[in-house]
Write a protein that holds these residues in place. Structure first.
Motif, PDB file in Angstrom:
ATOM      1  N   LEU A  30       3.149   9.245  18.278  1.00 59.21           N
ATOM      2  CA  LEU A  30       4.392   8.841  17.645  1.00 59.21           C
ATOM      3  C   LEU A  30       5.401   9.988  17.671  1.00 59.21           C
ATOM      4  CD1 LEU A  30       2.950   6.959  14.543  1.00 59.21           C
ATOM      5  CD2 LEU A  30       3.659   6.012  16.727  1.00 59.21           C
ATOM      6  N   PRO A  31       6.674   9.660  17.746  1.00 57.48           N
ATOM      7  CA  PRO A  31       7.713  10.693  17.827  1.00 57.48           C
ATOM      8  C   PRO A  31       8.049  11.296  16.467  1.00 57.48           C
ATOM      9  CG  PRO A  31       8.729   8.548  17.918  1.00 57.48           C
ATOM     10  CD  PRO A  31       7.233   8.316  17.883  1.00 57.48           C
ATOM     11  N   VAL A  32       7.080  11.950  15.852  1.00 56.24           N
ATOM     12  CA  VAL A  32       7.295  12.620  14.573  1.00 56.24           C
ATOM     13  C   VAL A  32       6.526  13.934  14.632  1.00 56.24           C
ATOM     14  CG1 VAL A  32       5.354  11.416  13.473  1.00 56.24           C
ATOM     15  CG2 VAL A  32       7.186  12.336  12.053  1.00 56.24           C
ATOM     16  N   SER A  33       7.080  14.960  13.999  1.00 60.12           N
ATOM     17  CA  SER A  33       6.426  16.271  14.065  1.00 60.12           C
ATOM     18  C   SER A  33       5.187  16.292  13.169  1.00 60.12           C
ATOM     19  CB  SER A  33       7.388  17.381  13.636  1.00 60.12           C
ATOM     20  OG  SER A  33       7.538  17.381  12.231  1.00 60.12           O
ATOM     21  N   TYR A  34       4.267  17.168  13.510  1.00 63.23           N
ATOM     22  CA  TYR A  34       3.031  17.326  12.737  1.00 63.23           C
ATOM     23  C   TYR A  34       3.360  17.665  11.288  1.00 63.23           C
ATOM     24  CZ  TYR A  34      -1.545  19.043  11.281  1.00 63.23           C
ATOM     25  OH  TYR A  34      -2.722  19.244  10.598  1.00 63.23           O
ATOM     26  N   GLU A  35       4.268  18.599  11.093  1.00 64.66           N
ATOM     27  CA  GLU A  35       4.607  19.055   9.745  1.00 64.66           C
ATOM     28  C   GLU A  35       5.198  17.925   8.904  1.00 64.66           C
ATOM     29  OE1 GLU A  35       5.594  20.627  12.564  1.00 64.66           O
ATOM     30  OE2 GLU A  35       4.250  22.360  12.474  1.00 64.66           O
ATOM     31  N   ASN A  36       6.126  17.166   9.482  1.00 68.45           N
ATOM     32  CA  ASN A  36       6.742  16.066   8.748  1.00 68.45           C
ATOM     33  C   ASN A  36       5.731  14.973   8.428  1.00 68.45           C
ATOM     34  OD1 ASN A  36       9.187  17.373   8.811  1.00 68.45           O
ATOM     35  ND2 ASN A  36      10.069  16.095  10.393  1.00 68.45           N
ATOM     36  N   LEU A  37       4.884  14.658   9.407  1.00 65.67           N
ATOM     37  CA  LEU A  37       3.885  13.625   9.189  1.00 65.67           C
ATOM     38  C   LEU A  37       2.884  14.044   8.114  1.00 65.67           C
ATOM     39  CD1 LEU A  37       2.755  10.887   9.957  1.00 65.67           C
ATOM     40  CD2 LEU A  37       1.491  11.999  11.806  1.00 65.67           C
ATOM     41  N   LEU A  38       2.498  15.294   8.114  1.00 69.10           N
ATOM     42  CA  LEU A  38       1.567  15.785   7.101  1.00 69.10           C
ATOM     43  C   LEU A  38       2.180  15.659   5.707  1.00 69.10           C
ATOM     44  CD1 LEU A  38      -1.158  17.049   6.418  1.00 69.10           C
ATOM     45  CD2 LEU A  38      -0.137  19.299   6.829  1.00 69.10           C
ATOM     46  N   VAL A  39       3.455  15.976   5.560  1.00 74.28           N
ATOM     47  CA  VAL A  39       4.129  15.836   4.263  1.00 74.28           C
ATOM     48  C   VAL A  39       4.129  14.374   3.821  1.00 74.28           C
ATOM     49  CG1 VAL A  39       6.374  15.970   3.102  1.00 74.28           C
ATOM     50  CG2 VAL A  39       5.561  17.893   4.475  1.00 74.28           C
ATOM     51  N   ILE A  40       4.431  13.471   4.731  1.00 74.64           N
ATOM     52  CA  ILE A  40       4.450  12.038   4.405  1.00 74.64           C
ATOM     53  C   ILE A  40       3.064  11.592   3.947  1.00 74.64           C
ATOM     54  CG2 ILE A  40       4.700   9.711   5.371  1.00 74.64           C
ATOM     55  CD1 ILE A  40       6.892  10.961   7.234  1.00 74.64           C
ATOM     56  N   ILE A  41       2.037  11.981   4.683  1.00 79.98           N
ATOM     57  CA  ILE A  41       0.671  11.594   4.331  1.00 79.98           C
ATOM     58  C   ILE A  41       0.280  12.170   2.977  1.00 79.98           C
ATOM     59  CG2 ILE A  41      -1.753  11.952   4.946  1.00 79.98           C
ATOM     60  CD1 ILE A  41      -0.885  11.560   7.888  1.00 79.98           C
ATOM     61  N   GLN A  42       0.580  13.440   2.751  1.00 83.15           N
ATOM     62  CA  GLN A  42       0.207  14.072   1.482  1.00 83.15           C
ATOM     63  C   GLN A  42       0.916  13.430   0.292  1.00 83.15           C
ATOM     64  OE1 GLN A  42       1.121  18.148   2.542  1.00 83.15           O
ATOM     65  NE2 GLN A  42      -1.026  18.603   2.948  1.00 83.15           N
ATOM     66  N   GLU A  43       2.149  12.995   0.496  1.00 82.60           N
ATOM     67  CA  GLU A  43       2.901  12.405  -0.611  1.00 82.60           C
ATOM     68  C   GLU A  43       2.560  10.939  -0.838  1.00 82.60           C
ATOM     69  OE1 GLU A  43       7.071  13.148  -0.344  1.00 82.60           O
ATOM     70  OE2 GLU A  43       6.805  15.315  -0.274  1.00 82.60           O
ATOM     71  N   GLU A  44       2.288  10.207   0.225  1.00 88.26           N
ATOM     72  CA  GLU A  44       2.110   8.761   0.102  1.00 88.26           C
ATOM     73  C   GLU A  44       0.660   8.307   0.000  1.00 88.26           C
ATOM     74  OE1 GLU A  44       4.632   6.713  -0.339  1.00 88.26           O
ATOM     75  OE2 GLU A  44       6.143   8.245  -0.004  1.00 88.26           O
ATOM     76  N   ARG A  45      -0.255   9.055   0.532  1.00 87.81           N
ATOM     77  CA  ARG A  45      -1.653   8.616   0.583  1.00 87.81           C
ATOM     78  C   ARG A  45      -2.264   8.315  -0.781  1.00 87.81           C
ATOM     79  NH1 ARG A  45      -6.677  11.611   3.485  1.00 87.81           N
ATOM     80  NH2 ARG A  45      -7.894   9.744   3.867  1.00 87.81           N
ATOM     81  N   PRO A  46      -2.006   9.116  -1.812  1.00 89.67           N
ATOM     82  CA  PRO A  46      -2.596   8.787  -3.119  1.00 89.67           C
ATOM     83  C   PRO A  46      -2.216   7.396  -3.621  1.00 89.67           C
ATOM     84  CG  PRO A  46      -1.732  11.019  -3.140  1.00 89.67           C
ATOM     85  CD  PRO A  46      -1.275  10.385  -1.854  1.00 89.67           C
ATOM     86  N   PHE A  47      -1.008   6.950  -3.314  1.00 84.28           N
ATOM     87  CA  PHE A  47      -0.575   5.626  -3.754  1.00 84.28           C
ATOM     88  C   PHE A  47      -1.362   4.536  -3.044  1.00 84.28           C
ATOM     89  CE2 PHE A  47       3.228   8.333  -4.346  1.00 84.28           C
ATOM     90  CZ  PHE A  47       3.319   8.235  -5.719  1.00 84.28           C
ATOM     91  N   PHE A  48      -1.636   4.731  -1.744  1.00 80.56           N
ATOM     92  CA  PHE A  48      -2.435   3.770  -0.998  1.00 80.56           C
ATOM     93  C   PHE A  48      -3.849   3.702  -1.555  1.00 80.56           C
ATOM     94  CE2 PHE A  48       0.799   4.030   2.277  1.00 80.56           C
ATOM     95  CZ  PHE A  48       0.811   2.740   2.775  1.00 80.56           C
ATOM     96  N   LEU A  49      -4.422   4.843  -1.865  1.00 81.83           N
ATOM     97  CA  LEU A  49      -5.798   4.876  -2.353  1.00 81.83           C
ATOM     98  C   LEU A  49      -5.927   4.168  -3.694  1.00 81.83           C
ATOM     99  CD1 LEU A  49      -6.797   8.523  -1.363  1.00 81.83           C
ATOM    100  CD2 LEU A  49      -7.307   6.404  -0.147  1.00 81.83           C
ATOM    101  N   HIS A  50      -4.930   4.311  -4.562  1.00 80.16           N
ATOM    102  CA  HIS A  50      -4.985   3.681  -5.883  1.00 80.16           C
ATOM    103  C   HIS A  50      -4.596   2.207  -5.839  1.00 80.16           C
ATOM    104  CE1 HIS A  50      -5.978   7.336  -7.925  1.00 80.16           C
ATOM    105  NE2 HIS A  50      -4.948   7.964  -7.395  1.00 80.16           N
ATOM    106  N   ALA A  51      -3.780   1.825  -4.871  1.00 77.62           N
ATOM    107  CA  ALA A  51      -3.312   0.436  -4.783  1.00 77.62           C
ATOM    108  C   ALA A  51      -4.229  -0.432  -3.933  1.00 77.62           C
ATOM    109  CB  ALA A  51      -1.895   0.401  -4.211  1.00 77.62           C
ATOM    110  N   GLY A  52      -5.220   0.176  -3.292  1.00 80.66           N
ATOM    111  CA  GLY A  52      -6.126  -0.602  -2.468  1.00 80.66           C
ATOM    112  C   GLY A  52      -5.461  -1.206  -1.249  1.00 80.66           C
ATOM    113  N   GLY A  53      -4.464  -0.521  -0.709  1.00 84.48           N
ATOM    114  CA  GLY A  53      -3.790  -1.001   0.494  1.00 84.48           C
ATOM    115  C   GLY A  53      -2.571  -1.860   0.225  1.00 84.48           C
TER     116      GLY A  53
END
Length: 68
Positions: A30-53
């Motif tokens: 995907l056309p996104v930098s590693y650093e930017n993608l890592l920030v997105i994952i770190q910020e958004e992933r907890p919400f996915f885990l608690h919401a069950g998708g």
């Protein structure tokens, strides 16, 4: 691209944030930098885990910062 990132976050509960970032960058090319993608994952992933998708990412937040 955005849906692919969201799908990976919703499906993978066991990998580290860095491993997920590597998989997305390497396999999806995907056309996104590693650093930017890592920030997105770190910020958004907890919400996915608690919401069950059932969580939806607010992409406007990242678009304004030119991250995606």
């Amino acid at each position: 691209m955005k849906q692919q990132i969201a799908d990976v976050l919703a499906d993978d509960q066991w990998s580290t944030d860095e491993e997920l970032t590597d998989v997305i960058i390497r396999e999806m090319q995907l056309p996104v930098s590693y650093e930017n993608l890592l920030v997105i994952i770190q910020e958004e992933r907890p919400f996915f885990l608690h919401a069950g998708g059932g969580y939806t990412i607010d992409w406007n937040r990242y678009e304004r910062c030119a991250m995606v």
